[in-house]
Scaffold this motif. Structure first.
Motif, PDB file in Angstrom:
ATOM      1  N   ASP A 141       2.693   8.999  -6.431  1.00  0.00           N
ATOM      2  CA  ASP A 141       3.266  10.337  -6.277  1.00  0.00           C
ATOM      3  C   ASP A 141       4.317  10.600  -7.359  1.00  0.00           C
ATOM      4  O   ASP A 141       4.348  11.678  -7.953  1.00  0.00           O
ATOM      5  CB  ASP A 141       3.874  10.476  -4.876  1.00  0.00           C
ATOM      6  CG  ASP A 141       4.331  11.898  -4.602  1.00  0.00           C
ATOM      7  OD1 ASP A 141       3.545  12.835  -4.851  1.00  0.00           O
ATOM      8  OD2 ASP A 141       5.480  12.055  -4.139  1.00  0.00           O
ATOM      9  N   ALA A 142       5.159   9.616  -7.636  1.00  0.00           N
ATOM     10  CA  ALA A 142       6.199   9.774  -8.660  1.00  0.00           C
ATOM     11  C   ALA A 142       5.606   9.979 -10.049  1.00  0.00           C
ATOM     12  O   ALA A 142       6.166  10.706 -10.874  1.00  0.00           O
ATOM     13  CB  ALA A 142       7.124   8.553  -8.654  1.00  0.00           C
ATOM     14  N   PHE A 143       4.455   9.350 -10.315  1.00  0.00           N
ATOM     15  CA  PHE A 143       3.796   9.469 -11.621  1.00  0.00           C
ATOM     16  C   PHE A 143       2.769  10.595 -11.660  1.00  0.00           C
ATOM     17  O   PHE A 143       2.071  10.776 -12.643  1.00  0.00           O
ATOM     18  CB  PHE A 143       3.114   8.142 -11.987  1.00  0.00           C
ATOM     19  CG  PHE A 143       4.032   7.138 -12.595  1.00  0.00           C
ATOM     20  CD1 PHE A 143       4.079   6.958 -13.965  1.00  0.00           C
ATOM     21  CD2 PHE A 143       4.861   6.363 -11.797  1.00  0.00           C
ATOM     22  CE1 PHE A 143       4.920   6.026 -14.527  1.00  0.00           C
ATOM     23  CE2 PHE A 143       5.708   5.426 -12.350  1.00  0.00           C
ATOM     24  CZ  PHE A 143       5.747   5.257 -13.714  1.00  0.00           C
ATOM     25  N   ARG A 144       2.646  11.336 -10.577  1.00  0.00           N
ATOM     26  CA  ARG A 144       1.674  12.421 -10.443  1.00  0.00           C
ATOM     27  C   ARG A 144       0.235  11.933 -10.613  1.00  0.00           C
ATOM     28  O   ARG A 144      -0.611  12.613 -11.196  1.00  0.00           O
ATOM     29  CB  ARG A 144       1.967  13.552 -11.422  1.00  0.00           C
ATOM     30  CG  ARG A 144       3.255  14.263 -11.121  1.00  0.00           C
ATOM     31  CD  ARG A 144       3.409  15.504 -11.991  1.00  0.00           C
ATOM     32  NE  ARG A 144       4.609  16.216 -11.654  1.00  0.00           N
ATOM     33  CZ  ARG A 144       5.747  16.122 -12.332  1.00  0.00           C
ATOM     34  NH1 ARG A 144       5.825  15.337 -13.372  1.00  0.00           N
ATOM     35  NH2 ARG A 144       6.793  16.829 -11.969  1.00  0.00           N
ATOM     36  N   ALA A 145      -0.025  10.734 -10.106  1.00  0.00           N
ATOM     37  CA  ALA A 145      -1.391  10.203 -10.090  1.00  0.00           C
ATOM     38  C   ALA A 145      -2.071  10.691  -8.817  1.00  0.00           C
ATOM     39  O   ALA A 145      -1.438  10.806  -7.775  1.00  0.00           O
ATOM     40  CB  ALA A 145      -1.358   8.678 -10.125  1.00  0.00           C
ATOM     41  N   ARG A 146      -3.359  11.010  -8.938  1.00  0.00           N
ATOM     42  CA  ARG A 146      -4.117  11.497  -7.772  1.00  0.00           C
ATOM     43  C   ARG A 146      -4.952  10.376  -7.191  1.00  0.00           C
ATOM     44  O   ARG A 146      -5.504   9.554  -7.932  1.00  0.00           O
ATOM     45  CB  ARG A 146      -5.077  12.612  -8.189  1.00  0.00           C
ATOM     46  CG  ARG A 146      -4.414  13.869  -8.637  1.00  0.00           C
ATOM     47  CD  ARG A 146      -5.413  14.964  -9.001  1.00  0.00           C
ATOM     48  NE  ARG A 146      -6.733  14.472  -9.388  1.00  0.00           N
ATOM     49  CZ  ARG A 146      -7.884  15.002  -8.978  1.00  0.00           C
ATOM     50  NH1 ARG A 146      -7.899  16.031  -8.191  1.00  0.00           N
ATOM     51  NH2 ARG A 146      -9.034  14.511  -9.384  1.00  0.00           N
ATOM     52  N   ARG A 159       0.832  -1.204   0.000  1.00  0.00           N
ATOM     53  CA  ARG A 159       0.000   0.000   0.000  1.00  0.00           C
ATOM     54  C   ARG A 159       0.867   1.254   0.000  1.00  0.00           C
ATOM     55  O   ARG A 159       0.636   2.199  -0.752  1.00  0.00           O
ATOM     56  CB  ARG A 159      -0.921  -0.030   1.219  1.00  0.00           C
ATOM     57  CG  ARG A 159      -1.890   1.121   1.309  1.00  0.00           C
ATOM     58  CD  ARG A 159      -2.797   0.907   2.531  1.00  0.00           C
ATOM     59  NE  ARG A 159      -3.707   2.003   2.728  1.00  0.00           N
ATOM     60  CZ  ARG A 159      -4.886   2.116   2.151  1.00  0.00           C
ATOM     61  NH1 ARG A 159      -5.310   1.192   1.310  1.00  0.00           N
ATOM     62  NH2 ARG A 159      -5.657   3.155   2.397  1.00  0.00           N
ATOM     63  N   VAL A 160       1.908   1.248   0.830  1.00  0.00           N
ATOM     64  CA  VAL A 160       2.826   2.387   0.909  1.00  0.00           C
ATOM     65  C   VAL A 160       3.572   2.550  -0.417  1.00  0.00           C
ATOM     66  O   VAL A 160       3.738   3.666  -0.924  1.00  0.00           O
ATOM     67  CB  VAL A 160       3.820   2.202   2.088  1.00  0.00           C
ATOM     68  CG1 VAL A 160       4.888   3.272   2.078  1.00  0.00           C
ATOM     69  CG2 VAL A 160       3.065   2.189   3.413  1.00  0.00           C
ATOM     70  N   GLU A 161       3.989   1.431  -1.008  1.00  0.00           N
ATOM     71  CA  GLU A 161       4.703   1.474  -2.290  1.00  0.00           C
ATOM     72  C   GLU A 161       3.800   2.002  -3.405  1.00  0.00           C
ATOM     73  O   GLU A 161       4.234   2.778  -4.259  1.00  0.00           O
ATOM     74  CB  GLU A 161       5.234   0.076  -2.642  1.00  0.00           C
ATOM     75  CG  GLU A 161       6.014   0.007  -3.922  1.00  0.00           C
ATOM     76  CD  GLU A 161       7.313   0.799  -3.909  1.00  0.00           C
ATOM     77  OE1 GLU A 161       7.911   0.957  -4.992  1.00  0.00           O
ATOM     78  OE2 GLU A 161       7.750   1.281  -2.845  1.00  0.00           O
ATOM     79  N   ALA A 162       2.526   1.604  -3.407  1.00  0.00           N
ATOM     80  CA  ALA A 162       1.578   2.097  -4.414  1.00  0.00           C
ATOM     81  C   ALA A 162       1.420   3.614  -4.301  1.00  0.00           C
ATOM     82  O   ALA A 162       1.409   4.322  -5.317  1.00  0.00           O
ATOM     83  CB  ALA A 162       0.226   1.397  -4.258  1.00  0.00           C
ATOM     84  N   LEU A 163       1.329   4.125  -3.082  1.00  0.00           N
ATOM     85  CA  LEU A 163       1.227   5.572  -2.876  1.00  0.00           C
ATOM     86  C   LEU A 163       2.495   6.289  -3.322  1.00  0.00           C
ATOM     87  O   LEU A 163       2.438   7.369  -3.921  1.00  0.00           O
ATOM     88  CB  LEU A 163       0.944   5.882  -1.401  1.00  0.00           C
ATOM     89  CG  LEU A 163      -0.499   5.737  -0.962  1.00  0.00           C
ATOM     90  CD1 LEU A 163      -0.615   5.858   0.551  1.00  0.00           C
ATOM     91  CD2 LEU A 163      -1.368   6.772  -1.653  1.00  0.00           C
ATOM     92  N   ARG A 164       3.655   5.704  -3.050  1.00  0.00           N
ATOM     93  CA  ARG A 164       4.923   6.310  -3.449  1.00  0.00           C
ATOM     94  C   ARG A 164       5.029   6.387  -4.975  1.00  0.00           C
ATOM     95  O   ARG A 164       5.401   7.424  -5.533  1.00  0.00           O
ATOM     96  CB  ARG A 164       6.092   5.498  -2.876  1.00  0.00           C
ATOM     97  CG  ARG A 164       7.454   6.162  -3.052  1.00  0.00           C
ATOM     98  CD  ARG A 164       8.600   5.269  -2.616  1.00  0.00           C
ATOM     99  NE  ARG A 164       8.763   4.086  -3.458  1.00  0.00           N
ATOM    100  CZ  ARG A 164       9.246   4.105  -4.709  1.00  0.00           C
ATOM    101  NH1 ARG A 164       9.600   5.237  -5.260  1.00  0.00           N
ATOM    102  NH2 ARG A 164       9.374   2.988  -5.394  1.00  0.00           N
ATOM    103  N   LEU A 165       4.673   5.298  -5.651  1.00  0.00           N
ATOM    104  CA  LEU A 165       4.713   5.291  -7.119  1.00  0.00           C
ATOM    105  C   LEU A 165       3.691   6.259  -7.705  1.00  0.00           C
ATOM    106  O   LEU A 165       3.970   6.938  -8.698  1.00  0.00           O
ATOM    107  CB  LEU A 165       4.477   3.883  -7.651  1.00  0.00           C
ATOM    108  CG  LEU A 165       5.643   2.922  -7.481  1.00  0.00           C
ATOM    109  CD1 LEU A 165       5.219   1.502  -7.792  1.00  0.00           C
ATOM    110  CD2 LEU A 165       6.802   3.341  -8.364  1.00  0.00           C
ATOM    111  N   MET A 211       1.890  -1.263 -11.018  1.00  0.00           N
ATOM    112  CA  MET A 211       0.859  -1.544 -10.023  1.00  0.00           C
ATOM    113  C   MET A 211       0.458  -3.024  -9.983  1.00  0.00           C
ATOM    114  O   MET A 211      -0.075  -3.486  -8.981  1.00  0.00           O
ATOM    115  CB  MET A 211      -0.392  -0.692 -10.290  1.00  0.00           C
ATOM    116  CG  MET A 211      -0.203   0.779  -9.990  1.00  0.00           C
ATOM    117  SD  MET A 211       0.118   1.047  -8.242  1.00  0.00           S
ATOM    118  CE  MET A 211       1.262   2.381  -8.320  1.00  0.00           C
ATOM    119  N   ARG A 212       0.734  -3.769 -11.044  1.00  0.00           N
ATOM    120  CA  ARG A 212       0.343  -5.187 -11.099  1.00  0.00           C
ATOM    121  C   ARG A 212       0.824  -5.988  -9.885  1.00  0.00           C
ATOM    122  O   ARG A 212       0.019  -6.627  -9.215  1.00  0.00           O
ATOM    123  CB  ARG A 212       0.852  -5.825 -12.391  1.00  0.00           C
ATOM    124  CG  ARG A 212      -0.156  -5.830 -13.456  1.00  0.00           C
ATOM    125  CD  ARG A 212       0.181  -6.696 -14.657  1.00  0.00           C
ATOM    126  NE  ARG A 212      -0.841  -6.467 -15.644  1.00  0.00           N
ATOM    127  CZ  ARG A 212      -0.831  -5.458 -16.506  1.00  0.00           C
ATOM    128  NH1 ARG A 212       0.170  -4.618 -16.514  1.00  0.00           N
ATOM    129  NH2 ARG A 212      -1.815  -5.299 -17.350  1.00  0.00           N
TER     130      ARG A 212
END
Length: 180
Positions: free
Chosen positions: A125-130, A117-123, A157-158
């Motif tokens: 942020d890096a991709f500027r996804a909201r 979950r933390v890694e998904a949020l970090r990625l 994300m897979r």
């Protein structure tokens, strides 16, 4: 092996497939989209992405953006056939203008708790996804950009718990002050 000694020897040509984004301005009336799509399906042309929206309500015009692949000859044939259709006002090959901006939107649902979950949020942020929706076990991210960026985000994300993806298809517009 020697080539035949004929003046009529025909060389086998294998032109590479190209991807083109076509912007088609049409009359906004029932059945127009079906006729445009019928042109593609009837001739076996592939559509990789399709978006449609009304652009000028006073003039009753819609813009169809089609991403298709084919040899240069097939792309040329598609454009000519679209141009000849009655409800079509204009066909512009955005790929050839070299002045087009292309973007796509995707909503990506990811399930996970703890470190994934933390890694998904970090990625994200890096991709500027909201984050547009969040529960204790999942997120829905909204991401815009070119197709490659979105595909790369989805691939990352897979392993983190990708559940599903909804993509809009490509929207394209030309740069500068001129309209289509």
């Amino acid at each position: 092996m020697n080539q035949p000694a004929s003046a009529y020897f025909i060389e086998d040509r294998h032109d590479p497939n190209e991807t083109h984004t076509l912007s088609v301005l049409v009359q906004n009336e029932p059945g127009v989209l079906a006729r445009v799509i019928g042109l593609f399906s009837g001739r076996g042309y592939n559509i990789e992405s399709l978006t449609v929206s009304e652009t000028e309500s006073q003039k009753h015009l819609s813009r169809i953006t089609i991403v298709t692949t084919g040899t240069p000859m097939v792309i040329q044939q598609i454009k000519h056939q679209l141009d000849r259709m009655i409800p079509v006002y204009r066909v512009v090959d955005m790929t050839l203008t070299k002045r087009a901006i292309e973007r796509e939107l995707a909503m990506v649902k990811v399930r996970g708790i703890g470190e994934p979950r933390v890694e998904a949020l970090r990625l994200a942020d890096a991709f500027r996804a909201r984050v547009i929706d969040a529960t204790t076990e999942s997120f829905v991210f909204e991401i815009t950009g070119n197709t490659d960026k979105i595909s790369q985000f989805i691939d990352l994300m897979r392993p983190l718990g990708l559940v599903e993806v909804a993509r809009t298809g490509i929207a394209a517009i030309g740069r500068g002050p001129e309209g289509m």
